[in-house]
Design an enzyme around this catalytic site. Structure first.
Site, PDB file in Angstrom:
ATOM      1  N   CYS A 138       0.818  -1.217   0.000  1.00 23.74           N
ATOM      2  CA  CYS A 138       0.000   0.000   0.000  1.00 23.74           C
ATOM      3  C   CYS A 138       0.850   1.264   0.000  1.00 23.74           C
ATOM      4  O   CYS A 138       0.403   2.319  -0.448  1.00 23.74           O
ATOM      5  CB  CYS A 138      -0.950  -0.005   1.191  1.00 23.74           C
ATOM      6  N   HIS A 198      -0.660   0.088   7.620  1.00 27.60           N
ATOM      7  CA  HIS A 198      -1.358   0.231   6.340  1.00 27.60           C
ATOM      8  C   HIS A 198      -1.391   1.699   5.957  1.00 27.60           C
ATOM      9  O   HIS A 198      -1.418   2.590   6.813  1.00 27.60           O
ATOM     10  CB  HIS A 198      -2.788  -0.312   6.490  1.00 27.60           C
TER      11      HIS A 198
END
Length: 859
Positions: free
Chosen positions: A327, A818
């Site tokens: 990500c 994340h």
């Protein structure tokens, strides 16, 4: 017919190859697009290069290479028929599923079935030969087709490099007997039962003992009490605290001497009061730390969890699939391709880039980044669901995001090639990847417009000798502005002090911690901290010709079109592990930096003399033997033996301990991991031959690479992270041996191209004024301020900006968690969370990590 087919293929037989070991077969992704066998036109695999092409691009490859024979792969996906009870009718496996492909859709295998089709296609007439056709085809062609159909993904080896996939189930997991001793493990406040250490703690799964590990278990520090406990009790399994999530935990077997899998870990932990299955996790499947309540809030707020976000589709609204800790790459590329200059440079020149791509476009940066940009902006991979699909979802009461998005496996493999961190499957820092990508753009730019110029600006650094008040002005190129976060300026300081007191009290009394409190820092305080003078350690004053106190201030000689602001939320702990500060910053929508414009040498200021620091030779290297070689250095042999016992070559262990300054086996181990692929890894240690100044040859220049030589331990710490030695030396010299600043310098200054290290060292020791890094030429040059501002690569203008995007991080470290990004398009904020793209309801601007501003046109 067999004769006809054989004769038909005869002219092409010299071009048909059978894949050998090491050949990569791209049968799941087009080299120029994100078409796959599931796409409408299928995929064409060249029987010579084994590259894959969509229907739109296969003709280009044929024209460029003359390769005529391709295998056409097509996968038909259809939903299974449902029975009266509403479930899928059980069916035996379709015999026509023979492609070893990774699905590009998030289909439920119980609801869908697949039918694969393969055939040979001969260009330019598009003559088709259905497969299998064993009896009618020449043996070589049949063997080649079988090898292609059975070939693994070219990324399989890279993916299997992650140690998680190599872990075996422990032989003790099924038969483990746990003691009924009433031990219950609290959610926080853990410490070793023998030495009260609070880090690198392991829970023994037999008796519940919490003890510290040893450094060679996982790279962390410890006194080895967990291992001692095993030797005393033979209790074999232990789980590392801080790694427990709903998905599993890190388990180590002392008996098997390796990390293992415990299939019954949830039951074994529940025995001691740890219900791992009830821990909260986000909708993405990314976990939170089990003992830090704050992280749950972070994940929910930043991802806007709990809100019914409206999905959007079309050009510029294409999601990117998460490849597993990718990500950081996805969010960076989403933001970059929202910038017109990047769109023009790559998507605007798409056909030219594709037409002039090399024979292997999978290894060409410009081809792959143009492919990525087209994938994001074309809208081909971001289409709304059909009306019938929506009705079916409502009937099933399971509304899902149906956007397919694109998978960046080919792009990630290319841009991370050779990089010690980005080539791994670990989570990385988006800030570091942004600078890495800018470096790649600089190196591969061949057009008239370099898109990275929109971020490029010149910083003026003013250093003043506190004793003589004399100054020196230098310039450097940068691509982002790093803002410090002064915790002492928090607006809720009293609340933080109270929380910290309660937290320490709860930890001492083994009670659950209080509700966490996040520090709220005004943006103006961050900006003020950026402008304040900074002490220069070990400053050598050329006016005094001695070390003195010095201070440095930084200002902007030019303002870029796009200003990237990084909030420095990450810091290094005592163990050099990046740790995240829990802060909230009220970042403004509009930013005015004009007051930070550089002014240059002022009236009344006197410049420091342009003198070179004297040669400094370490005391322990002054002895010269009769054969002019350096006396053997002191090396910690105990550390060498610890490393050698782990199976590393003895000479490599000696070098590791030497180059890390005898700082212990842990640091030396990191050096080994970073350098074990080098060709001279196991060669004997070669000590540089330092000579006294009066022994230098008269023909040699008086300046030496030993001028301002950084401490060897600082060099070793950076080289252990995978950076070249000469690059780390330059970084340390440029930052006065400040490790944290040197790390930033490395990422903001692309490595030099092939030039002698001696030349680089000599150039760096000359204290030229107005030096800045020319990243495009990969060299440093001395330019006047007027020349800097007139450079076509400097797009100076007013320093007033508007926020249009920001990247946020969730988690406690750059190595975990994340990333998502928010981008403002057409007057509305959107959230890009992996493959999901939705309208944002509450963009969490105060919790961002990297902020992207564009210059206001009307200033």
């Amino acid at each position: 017919m067999a004769t006809d087919l054989g004769e038909l293929l005869v002219p092409y037989m010299p071009t048909i190859r059978v894949p050998r070991t090491g050949d990569r077969v791209f049968k799941s992704e087009c080299a120029f697009s994100y078409d796959s066998p599931e796409s409408e036109g299928g995929l064409y695999v060249c029987l010579n290069t084994f590259l894959g092409f969509g229907r739109e691009h296969v003709e280009r490859h044929y024209r460029k290479t003359g390769q005529s024979v391709y295998m056409h792969l097509k996968r038909h996906v259809k939903q299974k028929a449902t029975g009266a009870a509403g479930g899928a009718i059980p069916r035996r496996r379709n015999g026509k599923v023979f492609l070893d492909l990774e699905l590009n859709r998030d289909f439920n295998g119980d609801d869908y079935e697949y039918e694969d089709e393969a055939k040979l296609v001969i260009f330019p007439d598009h003559f088709e030969i259905p497969l299998p056709n064993i009896e009618e085809l020449p043996a070589l062609v049949t063997i080649a087709c079988d090898a292609i159909l059975n070939a693994q993904s070219p990324y399989k080896k890279q993916e299997s490099d992650s140690w998680e996939e190599e872990i075996q189930v422990s032989k003790h997991a099924r038969s483990l007997r746990q003691q009924e001793n009433g031990v219950r493990i609290p959610p926080s406040g853990w410490k070793c039962a023998k030495c009260e250490m609070r880090e690198n703690l392991w829970l023994n799964l037999t008796d519940g003992s919490v003890l510290c590990g040893k450094w060679f278990f996982d790279g962390s520090g410890g006194n080895g009490h967990a291992l001692e406990h095993y030797k005393e009790t033979n209790f074999p399994l232990a789980v590392k605290l801080n790694t427990i999530t709903p998905d599993g935990a890190d388990v180590y077997s002392f008996d098997e001497e390796e990390a293992v899998v415990d299939p019954h870990i949830s039951e074994h932990l529940l025995h001691f009061g740890i219900d791992m299955l009830q821990m909260q996790r986000t909708e993405n499947g990314h976990h939170t730390d089990n003992h830090v309540q704050l992280r749950v809030s972070d994940w929910e707020v930043i991802q806007e969890a709990g809100l019914k976000l409206k999905p959007v589709y079309g050009s510029g609204y294409t999601g990117i699939k998460n490849l597993g800790n990718s990500c950081y790459l996805s969010t960076t590329m989403q933001v970059l391709f929202s910038i017109p200059e990047f769109q023009r440079a790559y998507v605007g020149n798409l056909q030219r880039i594709f037409d002039y791509s090399p024979l292997d476009p999978s290894q060409d940066f410009n081809t792959q980044i143009a492919k990525l940009g087209h994938g994001l902006l074309s809208g081909q991979y971001s289409k709304p669901p059909m009306k019938s699909e929506l009705i079916e979802q409502v009937m099933k009461e399971e509304y899902k995001q149906l956007q397919r998005g694109i998978s960046l496996k080919m792009f990630k493999a290319l841009v991370s090639k050779g990089h010690p961190e980005f080539s791994s499957n670990r989570q990385q820092d988006a800030h570091e990847f942004f600078l890495h990508l800018i470096n790649l753009v600089e190196r591969n730019n061949s057009g008239s417009e370099n898109p990275s110029d929109v971020f490029r600006f010149i910083v003026e650094e003013r250093v003043q000798c506190c004793q003589t008040q004399k100054v020196r002005y230098t310039q450097r190129v940068d691509y982002l502005m790093q803002l410090p976060t002064p915790l002492e300026a928090a607006s809720n300081r009293e609340e933080l002090i109270t929380y910290e007191s309660k937290r320490m009290e709860a930890e001492e009394n083994m009670r659950p911690p209080p509700e966490p409190v996040r520090a709220r820092i005004p943006f103006t305080a961050c900006l003020q901290a950026f402008t304040e003078p900074e002490n220069v350690p070990d400053f050598w004053s050329s006016a005094l010709q001695a070390k003195s106190a010095g201070v440095k201030t930084s200002r902007f000689t030019s303002f870029p079109e796009y200003m990237v602001v990084q909030i420095k939320k990450f810091t290094f702990g005592v163990d050099w592990v990046p740790k995240k500060l829990d802060i909230s910053v009220d970042v403004p929508d509009f930013l005015d930096l004009n007051r930070l414009r550089a002014t240059g040498l002022q009236a009344g200021e006197e410049e420091l003399p342009d003198l070179t620091p004297p040669i400094v030779i370490p005391e322990d290297t002054r002895g010269i033997s009769t054969n002019n070689s350096l006396e053997s250095p002191e090396i910690d042999e105990s550390s060498v033996m610890q490393l050698a016992e782990m199976g590393f070559p003895l000479e490599a262990c000696r070098k590791a301990v030497y180059y890390t300054g005898n700082m212990g086996p842990e640091m030396a181990f990191n050096w080994i991991i970073a350098h074990m692929e080098e060709p001279d890894f196991a060669e004997p240690l070669a000590i540089p031959a330092y000579m006294e100044p009066d022994l230098l040859s008269p023909s040699l220049p008086t300046t030496s690479a030993l001028d301002n030589q950084p401490p060897e331990e600082s060099i070793s710490i950076l080289t252990s992270m995978g950076f070249p030695r000469h690059h780390t030396i330059k970084a340390l010299r440029a930052t006065n041996n400040n490790l944290e600043r040197a790390l930033d310098w490395i990422f903001t200054h692309p490595d030099c191209e092939e030039e002698s290290e001696a030349m680089s060292d000599t150039a760096d020791t000359e204290p030229n004024d107005n030096i800045f890094s020319n990243a495009n030429a990969h060299s440093e040059s001395s330019l006047s301020p007027d020349q800097d501002l007139s450079s076509p690569r400097v797009r100076d203008g007013p320093g007033r900006y508007e926020l249009f995007a920001f990247i946020s991080h969730m988690g406690t470290s750059t190595m975990s968690g994340h990333y998502v990004c928010h981008i403002k398009k057409e007057g509305r904020w959107l959230i890009y969370n992996d493959h999901k793209v939705c309208l944002s309801e509450r963009p969490p601007k105060d919790l961002g990590y990297m902020y992207f501003y564009r210059r206001l046109s009307s200033c």
